[in-house]
Design a protein around this motif. Structure first.
Motif, PDB file in Angstrom:
ATOM      1  N   ARG A 208       0.815  -1.219   0.000  1.00 40.62           N
ATOM      2  CA  ARG A 208       0.000   0.000   0.000  1.00 40.62           C
ATOM      3  C   ARG A 208       0.848   1.268   0.000  1.00 40.62           C
ATOM      4  O   ARG A 208       0.391   2.317  -0.462  1.00 40.62           O
ATOM      5  CB  ARG A 208      -0.919   0.023   1.234  1.00 40.62           C
ATOM      6  CG  ARG A 208      -1.845  -1.169   1.322  1.00 40.62           C
ATOM      7  CD  ARG A 208      -2.753  -1.083   2.546  1.00 40.62           C
ATOM      8  NE  ARG A 208      -3.483  -2.334   2.712  1.00 40.62           N
ATOM      9  CZ  ARG A 208      -4.597  -2.651   2.061  1.00 40.62           C
ATOM     10  NH1 ARG A 208      -5.125  -1.776   1.219  1.00 40.62           N
ATOM     11  NH2 ARG A 208      -5.191  -3.815   2.249  1.00 40.62           N
ATOM     12  N   THR A 209       2.056   1.189   0.537  1.00 46.42           N
ATOM     13  CA  THR A 209       2.843   2.407   0.741  1.00 46.42           C
ATOM     14  C   THR A 209       4.119   2.447  -0.099  1.00 46.42           C
ATOM     15  O   THR A 209       4.863   3.426  -0.038  1.00 46.42           O
ATOM     16  CB  THR A 209       3.214   2.565   2.229  1.00 46.42           C
ATOM     17  OG1 THR A 209       3.990   1.436   2.657  1.00 46.42           O
ATOM     18  CG2 THR A 209       1.960   2.640   3.088  1.00 46.42           C
ATOM     19  N   SER A 210       4.379   1.427  -0.869  1.00 44.44           N
ATOM     20  CA  SER A 210       5.542   1.403  -1.759  1.00 44.44           C
ATOM     21  C   SER A 210       5.153   1.937  -3.129  1.00 44.44           C
ATOM     22  O   SER A 210       3.987   1.886  -3.530  1.00 44.44           O
ATOM     23  CB  SER A 210       6.072  -0.029  -1.889  1.00 44.44           C
ATOM     24  OG  SER A 210       7.119  -0.109  -2.843  1.00 44.44           O
ATOM     25  N   ASP A 211       6.154   2.452  -3.861  1.00 44.15           N
ATOM     26  CA  ASP A 211       5.903   2.986  -5.199  1.00 44.15           C
ATOM     27  C   ASP A 211       6.119   1.954  -6.302  1.00 44.15           C
ATOM     28  O   ASP A 211       5.398   1.936  -7.289  1.00 44.15           O
ATOM     29  CB  ASP A 211       6.806   4.195  -5.465  1.00 44.15           C
ATOM     30  CG  ASP A 211       6.454   5.377  -4.584  1.00 44.15           C
ATOM     31  OD1 ASP A 211       5.257   5.684  -4.468  1.00 44.15           O
ATOM     32  OD2 ASP A 211       7.372   5.981  -4.005  1.00 44.15           O
ATOM     33  N   ARG A 212       7.123   1.090  -6.131  1.00 42.75           N
ATOM     34  CA  ARG A 212       7.435   0.115  -7.178  1.00 42.75           C
ATOM     35  C   ARG A 212       8.068  -1.129  -6.573  1.00 42.75           C
ATOM     36  O   ARG A 212       8.642  -1.082  -5.479  1.00 42.75           O
ATOM     37  CB  ARG A 212       8.442   0.691  -8.195  1.00 42.75           C
ATOM     38  CG  ARG A 212       7.934   1.879  -8.974  1.00 42.75           C
ATOM     39  CD  ARG A 212       8.969   2.382  -9.975  1.00 42.75           C
ATOM     40  NE  ARG A 212       8.500   3.605 -10.592  1.00 42.75           N
ATOM     41  CZ  ARG A 212       7.607   3.662 -11.574  1.00 42.75           C
ATOM     42  NH1 ARG A 212       7.109   2.536 -12.054  1.00 42.75           N
ATOM     43  NH2 ARG A 212       7.218   4.813 -12.076  1.00 42.75           N
ATOM     44  N   VAL A 213       7.976  -2.221  -7.315  1.00 42.96           N
ATOM     45  CA  VAL A 213       8.678  -3.457  -6.956  1.00 42.96           C
ATOM     46  C   VAL A 213       9.681  -3.737  -8.070  1.00 42.96           C
ATOM     47  O   VAL A 213       9.301  -3.913  -9.232  1.00 42.96           O
ATOM     48  CB  VAL A 213       7.705  -4.636  -6.795  1.00 42.96           C
ATOM     49  CG1 VAL A 213       8.480  -5.914  -6.454  1.00 42.96           C
ATOM     50  CG2 VAL A 213       6.664  -4.331  -5.711  1.00 42.96           C
ATOM     51  N   LEU A 214      10.960  -3.747  -7.721  1.00 43.18           N
ATOM     52  CA  LEU A 214      12.042  -3.930  -8.685  1.00 43.18           C
ATOM     53  C   LEU A 214      12.751  -5.259  -8.429  1.00 43.18           C
ATOM     54  O   LEU A 214      12.739  -5.779  -7.309  1.00 43.18           O
ATOM     55  CB  LEU A 214      13.066  -2.793  -8.561  1.00 43.18           C
ATOM     56  CG  LEU A 214      12.520  -1.362  -8.533  1.00 43.18           C
ATOM     57  CD1 LEU A 214      13.659  -0.381  -8.252  1.00 43.18           C
ATOM     58  CD2 LEU A 214      11.822  -1.019  -9.841  1.00 43.18           C
TER      59      LEU A 214
ATOM     60  N   LEU B 262       2.738   2.353  -8.044  1.00 42.57           N
ATOM     61  CA  LEU B 262       1.707   1.632  -7.296  1.00 42.57           C
ATOM     62  C   LEU B 262       0.649   2.549  -6.697  1.00 42.57           C
ATOM     63  O   LEU B 262      -0.411   2.072  -6.285  1.00 42.57           O
ATOM     64  CB  LEU B 262       2.359   0.800  -6.182  1.00 42.57           C
ATOM     65  CG  LEU B 262       3.121  -0.446  -6.637  1.00 42.57           C
ATOM     66  CD1 LEU B 262       3.839  -1.084  -5.461  1.00 42.57           C
ATOM     67  CD2 LEU B 262       2.180  -1.448  -7.294  1.00 42.57           C
ATOM     68  N   HIS B 263       0.917   3.866  -6.633  1.00 39.79           N
ATOM     69  CA  HIS B 263      -0.121   4.750  -6.099  1.00 39.79           C
ATOM     70  C   HIS B 263      -1.305   4.869  -7.059  1.00 39.79           C
ATOM     71  O   HIS B 263      -2.389   5.310  -6.660  1.00 39.79           O
ATOM     72  CB  HIS B 263       0.451   6.136  -5.760  1.00 39.79           C
ATOM     73  CG  HIS B 263       0.558   7.053  -6.926  1.00 39.79           C
ATOM     74  ND1 HIS B 263       1.691   7.133  -7.712  1.00 39.79           N
ATOM     75  CD2 HIS B 263      -0.318   7.955  -7.466  1.00 39.79           C
ATOM     76  CE1 HIS B 263       1.511   8.024  -8.659  1.00 39.79           C
ATOM     77  NE2 HIS B 263       0.303   8.538  -8.548  1.00 39.79           N
ATOM     78  N   LYS B 264      -1.119   4.455  -8.302  1.00 38.70           N
ATOM     79  CA  LYS B 264      -2.204   4.509  -9.287  1.00 38.70           C
ATOM     80  C   LYS B 264      -3.058   3.254  -9.151  1.00 38.70           C
ATOM     81  O   LYS B 264      -2.910   2.280  -9.873  1.00 38.70           O
ATOM     82  CB  LYS B 264      -1.635   4.658 -10.689  1.00 38.70           C
ATOM     83  CG  LYS B 264      -0.887   5.975 -10.859  1.00 38.70           C
ATOM     84  CD  LYS B 264      -0.426   6.188 -12.288  1.00 38.70           C
ATOM     85  CE  LYS B 264       0.252   7.554 -12.430  1.00 38.70           C
ATOM     86  NZ  LYS B 264       0.702   7.825 -13.805  1.00 38.70           N
ATOM     87  N   ARG B 265      -3.981   3.296  -8.204  1.00 40.52           N
ATOM     88  CA  ARG B 265      -4.795   2.130  -7.872  1.00 40.52           C
ATOM     89  C   ARG B 265      -5.808   1.807  -8.969  1.00 40.52           C
ATOM     90  O   ARG B 265      -6.174   0.661  -9.158  1.00 40.52           O
ATOM     91  CB  ARG B 265      -5.564   2.348  -6.573  1.00 40.52           C
ATOM     92  CG  ARG B 265      -4.784   2.970  -5.421  1.00 40.52           C
ATOM     93  CD  ARG B 265      -3.784   2.019  -4.811  1.00 40.52           C
ATOM     94  NE  ARG B 265      -3.508   2.360  -3.434  1.00 40.52           N
ATOM     95  CZ  ARG B 265      -2.327   2.257  -2.859  1.00 40.52           C
ATOM     96  NH1 ARG B 265      -1.288   1.830  -3.555  1.00 40.52           N
ATOM     97  NH2 ARG B 265      -2.167   2.561  -1.582  1.00 40.52           N
ATOM     98  N   GLY B 266      -6.331   2.845  -9.615  1.00 41.34           N
ATOM     99  CA  GLY B 266      -7.340   2.629 -10.638  1.00 41.34           C
ATOM    100  C   GLY B 266      -8.669   3.272 -10.339  1.00 41.34           C
ATOM    101  O   GLY B 266      -9.451   3.551 -11.252  1.00 41.34           O
ATOM    102  N   TYR B 267      -8.971   3.573  -9.058  1.00 44.62           N
ATOM    103  CA  TYR B 267     -10.289   4.127  -8.745  1.00 44.62           C
ATOM    104  C   TYR B 267     -10.391   5.624  -9.018  1.00 44.62           C
ATOM    105  O   TYR B 267     -11.495   6.176  -9.020  1.00 44.62           O
ATOM    106  CB  TYR B 267     -10.680   3.829  -7.289  1.00 44.62           C
ATOM    107  CG  TYR B 267      -9.759   4.374  -6.210  1.00 44.62           C
ATOM    108  CD1 TYR B 267      -9.761   5.718  -5.856  1.00 44.62           C
ATOM    109  CD2 TYR B 267      -8.907   3.521  -5.512  1.00 44.62           C
ATOM    110  CE1 TYR B 267      -8.940   6.206  -4.859  1.00 44.62           C
ATOM    111  CE2 TYR B 267      -8.076   3.992  -4.513  1.00 44.62           C
ATOM    112  CZ  TYR B 267      -8.106   5.334  -4.188  1.00 44.62           C
ATOM    113  OH  TYR B 267      -7.278   5.806  -3.185  1.00 44.62           O
TER     114      TYR B 267
ATOM    115  N   PRO C 273      -4.599  -3.359  -2.708  1.00 44.46           N
ATOM    116  CA  PRO C 273      -4.737  -2.133  -3.505  1.00 44.46           C
ATOM    117  C   PRO C 273      -4.438  -2.307  -4.989  1.00 44.46           C
ATOM    118  O   PRO C 273      -4.859  -1.492  -5.804  1.00 44.46           O
ATOM    119  CB  PRO C 273      -3.738  -1.168  -2.858  1.00 44.46           C
ATOM    120  CG  PRO C 273      -2.743  -2.051  -2.180  1.00 44.46           C
ATOM    121  CD  PRO C 273      -3.521  -3.244  -1.710  1.00 44.46           C
ATOM    122  N   GLY C 274      -3.720  -3.374  -5.356  1.00 42.14           N
ATOM    123  CA  GLY C 274      -3.378  -3.572  -6.760  1.00 42.14           C
ATOM    124  C   GLY C 274      -4.340  -4.455  -7.527  1.00 42.14           C
ATOM    125  O   GLY C 274      -4.092  -4.775  -8.701  1.00 42.14           O
TER     126      GLY C 274
END
Length: 385
Positions: free
Chosen positions: A55-61, A161-166, A219-220
């Motif tokens: 929920r609080t991370s921006d990306r997974v690399l 990841l902050h772009k959840r879609g809603y 959230p994803g």
């Protein structure tokens, strides 16, 4: 490829420990916290789970390589040593981006070009071709140089990841990213058995994130990721991770989540966003100034992101607003209050020193998260629990 991958969950400054807590809650051990990122170990299924749940991370690399590079030859050979053909198919698209800080190789465009050339040379040897169409699956590669150490990563996430879609197709003032909103809720230790209220709710991001936490919604779940098309992360892993996430939803829990804002148009945006997120009935919104806000219930939690008053003409209004919140909280003796603000005079205007403060960055703005802890709800009898 039998060895676990080193995965990196990136984090905004000041939020690394929150991301680490999330990873521990997901069952990951051997976590290493660094500036702006948290390292952990995993494989294909873990890439899927992290992208769906954090929920609080921006990306997974995925860390592909890390080595000392003081010359372009060092960078070329280090990048070429990676078995890129195991990841990137012959038609894969693989742009290279870069960053450099306090390193001898300071020209970012040059570093990007060197890494791109190294990858192309390695793929040429495997695919026996001189030209790559790059029309297939997307593999964003990044080279990061810090103190002459080069780290090369693959971005599994795509758009942050902050772009959840809603919030898709909704245009409004939203200075608080979804990742930051989720962090504030997690820091408050709110749980769905308590009322939650935001008197400056804007377009509702903070309340929607709280509702997702309350119902344990990953959230994803509502979005896609470029790594879904990668050969080394099979479709079955994504199916398993999504099935786990759907099974974990607890939509039978009653939510007491409310929000208000003085701007009627913004309230309408908040209602649309909540409906899009699946909480159209669960979150209550009302157009109302802070001076008239009086939430119902006992032992509730207020979490808010009040206006910052960046223009001189707005500073008096912001001061007045914070004072009004202080007056409101005097009528709510069992409630806890949390606010993020860049104001160094917040406690003065509010009228009470904070129980605790935490430095956070809302974008590039240095803020304090002011925390006022009220009494905890009485414990329920064991049989009622």
């Amino acid at each position: 490829m039998n060895q676990p991958w080193t995965l990196i969950a990136t984090a905004a400054m000041g939020m690394e420990s929150i991301v680490a807590r999330e990873l521990r809650d997901l069952g990951y051990d051997n976590i290493e916290i660094q500036n702006g990122r948290v390292l952990f170990q995993g494989g294909p299924l873990d890439v899927c789970r992290a992208n769906l749940w954090l929920r609080t991370s921006d990306r997974v690399l995925i860390r592909m390589a890390e080595f000392e590079a003081t010359t372009f030859e060092d960078l070329f050979q280090g990048a070429k040593a990676v078995p890129w053909h195991e990841w990137i198919p012959a038609d894969g698209e693989f742009p290279v981006e870069g960053r450099s800080h306090k390193s001898q190789l300071s020209s970012v465009p040059a570093c990007q070009g060197i890494v791109k050339k190294a990858i192309v040379e390695q793929l040429k040897e495997h695919y026996h071709t001189e030209w790559f169409k790059e029309t297939g699956a997307y593999f964003r590669i990044e080279v990061m140089l810090l103190h002459d150490i080069a780290t090369i990563v693959l971005d599994t996430t795509g758009p942050s990841l902050h772009k959840r879609g809603y919030r898709k197709d909704l245009i409004g003032q939203a200075p608080l990213k979804e990742t930051m909103a989720a962090a504030l809720v997690l820091l408050s230790r709110w749980n769905p058995s308590r009322p939650l209220y935001d008197p400056c709710c804007g377009s509702g991001t903070l309340l929607i994130e709280a509702a997702m936490i309350g119902w344990n919604v990953a959230p994803g779940l509502r979005r896609s990721f470029p790594s879904e098309a990668w050969p080394l992360i099979p479709e079955s892993a994504w199916e398993e991770a999504r099935e786990e996430a759907f099974d974990a939803v607890r939509d039978d829990i009653d939510l007491q989540i409310m929000g208000s804002d003085i701007d009627k148009d913004v309230i309408e945006l908040a209602k649309k966003a909540a409906k899009s997120a699946g909480f159209g009935r669960e979150i209550k919104f009302e157009a109302m100034p802070v001076a008239k806000a009086r939430p119902d219930g006992e032992y509730g939690v207020i979490i808010t992101n009040p206006p910052y008053g960046e223009r001189l003409s707005e500073k008096d209004e912001v001061e007045k607003l914070i004072r009004q919140m202080g007056f409101m909280m005097k009528t709510l003796p069992t409630w806890s209050y949390f606010a993020i603000s860049p104001s160094r005079q917040f406690e003065h205007y509010y009228g009470v020193p904070a129980t605790k403060r935490r430095k956070l960055y809302n974008g590039n703005i240095e803020c304090q998260f002011y925390q006022y802890f009220g009494p905890l709800p009485p414990r329920k009898p064991r049989e009622e629990e």
